[in-house]
Structure formats: structure tokens, C-alpha cells
Design an enzyme around this catalytic site. Structure first.
Site, mmCIF file in Angstrom:
data_model
loop_
_atom_site.group_PDB
_atom_site.id
_atom_site.type_symbol
_atom_site.label_atom_id
_atom_site.label_comp_id
_atom_site.label_asym_id
_atom_site.label_seq_id
_atom_site.Cartn_x
_atom_site.Cartn_y
_atom_site.Cartn_z
ATOM 1 C CB CYS A 186 -5.660 2.146 -5.137
ATOM 2 S SG CYS A 186 -4.814 0.560 -4.907
ATOM 3 C CB CYS A 210 -0.933 0.024 1.204
ATOM 4 S SG CYS A 210 -2.005 1.485 1.268
#
Length: 290
Positions: A226, A76
Site C-alpha cells: 500500500c 493509490c
């Protein structure tokens, strides 16, 4: 509350993040605690970044990443920037390079002037069995998959790549807002072609060094940003000759600068925003504001 650890609610260009500082706690964050925090509107997150102490003084900090449904994520980038910002404000302010391991894999980030942070997301994995797919495709720049009516699909021939997480990128000729990602995103996430599920992106190339995108994240749903999807989209666009290797990716929450370097590492640069601090029980997920 007893048995608590500090946390910070943050976001990376809208990607909702909880940074759980477990460096002095001695325990681990449970999936159950992550689900409880994600279900609370105050601590709702796309990813929870649990930071653990390094095994030895000269080694990297360990990091574990949870999705909102309690499942694990392999990477992430937006969350990593939030972790770096948190650590810089809590005792590591003189550090320029931050090093982590996630599932035993190295991850490095660098603080830049002006408050931005660059994360080295590593090498993209591009072979069908690395992504992974359940069947072999010789060319992952475009696989056989369609959305919409047979013979007249709305989207087709997506690219696939792994940037720590598996990603599928559908290429749109018009605005990404014209596609009901909230409808087909969950179906593609659980498609039999993706044995580990998949992050689903719709991207439109807007220039040789720019693209616009939206992402449905596996285990989290629609997200404002994202980072690993942005990296996967830029790598895939460059492989197809749609863009160069240094691209501004515009997401609903803001922009990220993505560079696929000559050494094949993908570098993502952006900011991080602090919202509030608190303490939480890493077993139950119960929390209080600081």
C-alpha cells in the site's frame, strides 16, 4: 461484447491493480462493475484505477479509484505508477511528467530511467480533523488506542495521518509478521474513532533510513503493498524521530523509496508490472481477454 473499454491487469510491488482506460469510452465505471471484477480470481484487485479524458487539452487527466468492495479511495500511489506505465505503453510514451486529478485534487508522476516511476503524493494532513478522527487529539504522532488485553496491550499509541486516505500506524518492536493483522485489521478499520474508516498498518523501524510494514487496506483487506500507507508510515516515523525523511519501506511485495521533502511533499518511487490486457463492460464488469 458491446460498450467495452480496454483494461490492463497490473501490480505495483504486489499491490493488485486494474487500470481501466476510459479515455475514449464516454461513460463511467460503476461500483457494481468494480465489485464484479474484484470477485473474479483473474481480475481480482486491491484498487481499480479508472482513467478519464482531460476536460480540456491543456488540463490533467481525471482519475477515479475504487477499492475491491466498490467504495472509493482518495489516493493509490502503487496504482498511479501502474497508470503511468500503461499510458506510456499506449500513446503517451514520449511524456515524462504525467498529471492527474483525483476528486479535484492534483496528482503528478514522473517516469525515471530504469523503469521506475516517482509519484508526488502531495502534503500529508496531520491535524485530527483532517484525517479525520471522531474526537480531538492534540498530538497525532501518538493517539490513545490499544490492541490486546487491557493493561497489557500488544500494540498501542499509534500514529495517524492522511495521505489522500486515512491511515493509522502501530509501532512494533519486533517483526510485523508476529501480529495477527488479519484479525484486528477489520476491527480497527471500522472503529468508531474513524468516521471514514481507516487503513491499518503495523510497522517496525529497522534503521535510521529503513522500516518494514504490513497493511490492512480499508475496503480491500490484507495487501502485499500500500503506497499511501508507506508514505504515512515514513512521515509518522520522521515526526517521531524514529527515522530520517528519506526511507526505504519494505512491504510484503517489495520495496518503495519514500522521501518527505523539505517542501513537505511526499515522493514515492517504485516500479510497475504488467500482467495482461482485456476489455470490459464498465457498467456490468463482464470482461474478455484481449
Amino acid at each position: 461484447m458491446e460498450n467495452t473499454a480496454p483494461f490492463a491487469k497490473m501490480n505495483g510491488i504486489g499491490n493488485q491493480i486494474v487500470v481501466a482506460d476510459m479515455r475514449s469510452h464516454g461513460g463511467k465505471v460503476t461500483s457494481e462493475a468494480a465489485v464484479v471484477l474484484a470477485a473474479d480470481s483473474n481480475t481480482q484487485f486491491d484498487q481499480l484505477m479508472a482513467v478519464y479524458p482531460a476536460p480540456a487539452e491543456d488540463q490533467a487527466l481525471e482519475m477515479e479509484i475504487f477499492n475491491a468492495d466498490g467504495s472509493r479511495a482518495g489516493a493509490c500511489g502503487n496504482g498511479t505508477r501502474c497508470v503511468v506505465d500503461y499510458l506510456a505503453r499506449h500513446g503517451m510514451g514520449e511524456t515524462e511528467i504525467f498529471r492527474f486529478t483525483v476528486d479535484g485534487k492534483p496528482l503528478a508522476a514522473k517516469r525515471l530511467e530504469g523503469g521506475h516511476i516517482s509519484v508526488n503524493m502531495g502534503l500529508p494532513r496531520l491535524e485530527w480533523d483532517q484525517i479525520p478522527l471522531s474526537e480531538e487529539f492534540a498530538d497525532t504522532r501518538g493517539i490513545e488506542l490499544e490492541i490486546g488485553p487491557a493493561g497489557a496491550p500488544l500494540l498501542h499509541t499509534p500514529s495517524v495521518a492522511n495521505m489522500g486516505n486515512p491511515h493509522v500506524i502501530f509501532w512494533a518492536e519486533d517483526s510485523v509478521e508476529n501480529y495477527a493483522l488479519d484479525k484486528f485489521g477489520p476491527m480497527i478499520e471500522h472503529h468508531m474513532l474513524f468516521p471514514e474508516r481507516v487503513n491499518v498498518t503495523v510497522a517496525q523501524v529497522t534503521g535510521p533510513d529503513s522500516l518494514t510494514m504490513r497493511t490492512w487496506e480499508r475496503g480491500a483487506g490484507l495487501t502485499l503493498a500500500c503506497g499511501s500507507a508507506a508514505c504515512a508510515a515514513v512521515v509518522s516515523a520522521a515526526r517521531l524521530g524514529k527515522t530520517g525523511r528519506k526511507v526505504t519501506a519494505t512491504l510484503p511485495g517489495g520495496q518503495l523509496e519514500i522521501e518527505w521533502r523539505d517542501d513537505l511533499c511526499v515522493i514515492m518511487t517504485g516500479g510497475a508490472t504488467h500482467e495482461f490486457d482485456g476489455v470490459f463492460d464498465p457498467v456490468t464488469g463482464h470482461w474478455e481477454g484481449a
